[in-house]
Design a protein around this motif. Structure first.
Motif, PDB file in Angstrom:
ATOM      1  N   ASN A 258      12.458  -5.883  -0.104  1.00  0.00           N
ATOM      2  CA  ASN A 258      13.148  -4.717   0.440  1.00  0.00           C
ATOM      3  C   ASN A 258      14.406  -5.149   1.171  1.00  0.00           C
ATOM      4  O   ASN A 258      14.610  -6.338   1.437  1.00  0.00           O
ATOM      5  CB  ASN A 258      12.216  -3.946   1.387  1.00  0.00           C
ATOM      6  CG  ASN A 258      11.052  -3.316   0.650  1.00  0.00           C
ATOM      7  OD1 ASN A 258      11.219  -2.352  -0.089  1.00  0.00           O
ATOM      8  ND2 ASN A 258       9.850  -3.886   0.820  1.00  0.00           N
TER       9      ASN A 258
ATOM     10  N   LEU B 235       8.850  -4.022   7.288  1.00  0.00           N
ATOM     11  CA  LEU B 235       8.925  -4.147   5.826  1.00  0.00           C
ATOM     12  C   LEU B 235       8.241  -5.421   5.332  1.00  0.00           C
ATOM     13  O   LEU B 235       7.671  -5.450   4.242  1.00  0.00           O
ATOM     14  CB  LEU B 235      10.384  -4.107   5.363  1.00  0.00           C
ATOM     15  CG  LEU B 235      11.053  -2.736   5.483  1.00  0.00           C
ATOM     16  CD1 LEU B 235      12.557  -2.852   5.245  1.00  0.00           C
ATOM     17  CD2 LEU B 235      10.438  -1.725   4.510  1.00  0.00           C
TER      18      LEU B 235
ATOM     19  N   THR C 159       8.386  -1.215  -1.956  1.00  0.00           N
ATOM     20  CA  THR C 159       9.131  -2.329  -2.565  1.00  0.00           C
ATOM     21  C   THR C 159      10.361  -1.792  -3.291  1.00  0.00           C
ATOM     22  O   THR C 159      10.357  -0.672  -3.793  1.00  0.00           O
ATOM     23  CB  THR C 159       8.226  -3.179  -3.493  1.00  0.00           C
ATOM     24  OG1 THR C 159       8.897  -4.433  -3.737  1.00  0.00           O
ATOM     25  CG2 THR C 159       7.924  -2.497  -4.825  1.00  0.00           C
TER      26      THR C 159
END
Ligand code: BMA
Length: 276
Positions: free
Chosen positions: A186, A237, A246
């Protein structure tokens, strides 16, 4: 496995590029506090060693590895050393970055290359050498530091804007190619953050305070961000709390990207209702 009621990185190793200062340093520190073993990769030995020593003194597991992310061999050496010392790698926070200015004519070839080398090649190198360790561990999570300039442009910043745009593409490529092997990727997109990089950028103006004031006004929350505010988004994340996220990009920008520009006249209501 600890409870999933909190974000934690017990028994995990995180590699943080650009980890000596700014967003990277805040990320290294936070990941340590959340239980990770942290390898700081940076070309600034002075700041990197200092931070690692401070973290170790505070009871955390941390190390410093001198590394120039633009140089593939240097990244490979640092990543292998980190993996050897800390038993594998499970998390990558790719925070190394530089600010450069110029349009496509005034940007020298050197500055163009330098900017792309550090941002784009730097993330590519880090991802490339960390991935085998994540696969060996049965999965992992990486977070690349983009910018609001990954989605929009700031004037006179051709190389930086191009490089930051590339990082969302790289993030999505990694996310897609390794999803079946339990690796997530990410991107965070910070606005103006109170870092040495932004202070350097402001220092190019004869009145740096005027730059900060303009930045504060541009962000709807009325201030610039703190490195730890970006670090928290990175930690989220990177953690299991983001287990179904993702290929995503998350703005951490105090609302900077929200307003449509040039519509200040509507503040008084003009044009906000129908009719002509
Ligand atoms: C960041 C940096 C900062 C800038 C901010 C908002 O990526 O380039 O210098 O203030 O974006 O444009």
């Amino acid at each position: 496995m600890q409870s999933t009621n909190s974000i934690h990185f017990a028994n995990r190793t995180a590699v943080v590029t650009g980890g000596a200062m700014g967003i990277g340093a805040a990320t290294a520190e936070l990941l340590c506090e959340l239980g990770a073993r942290v390898a700081i990769l940076d070309r600034s030995e002075e700041h990197g060693k200092d931070l690692a020593a401070r973290l170790v003194f505070a009871g955390h597991t941390a190390s410093f590895h001198a590394c120039d992310v633009a140089d593939a061999a240097s990244v490979e050496r640092a990543v292998e050393a980190a993996a050897g010392q800390h038993r594998g790698i499970h998390v990558l926070a790719a925070c190394a970055g530089i600010q450069r200015y110029g349009d496509v004519v005034s940007t020298s070839m050197e500055v163009w290359q330098e900017t792309l080398n550090i941002h784009v090649n730097g993330c590519f190198h880090a991802a490339r050498f960390v991935l085998p360790h994540m696969l060996a561990a049965g999965g992992g999570s990486m977070v690349l530091v983009g910018s609001v300039q990954s989605l929009a442009a700031v004037a006179n910043s051709a190389a930086y804007v191009t490089a930051k745009h590339a990082l969302t593409g790289l993030t999505q490529s990694i996310a897609l190619d390794f999803a079946d092997r339990n690796v997530r990727a990410n991107c965070v997109l910070p606005g103006t953050i109170d870092t040495p990089m932004v202070h350097w950028a402001a220092s190019l103006n004869p009145n740096p305070e005027s730059v900060f004031e303009a930045c504060r006004q541009a962000h709807p929350l009325g201030r610039i961000g703190r490195p730890e505010e970006v670090a928290r988004a990175i930690a989220f994340l990177a953690s299991d709390w983001a287990s179904f996220i993702t290929g995503a990009s998350l703005t951490v920008d105090g609302g900077l990207l929200v307003p449509v520009g040039g519509m200040a006249f509507q503040k008084g209501g003009t044009g906000s209702t129908g009719g002509s």
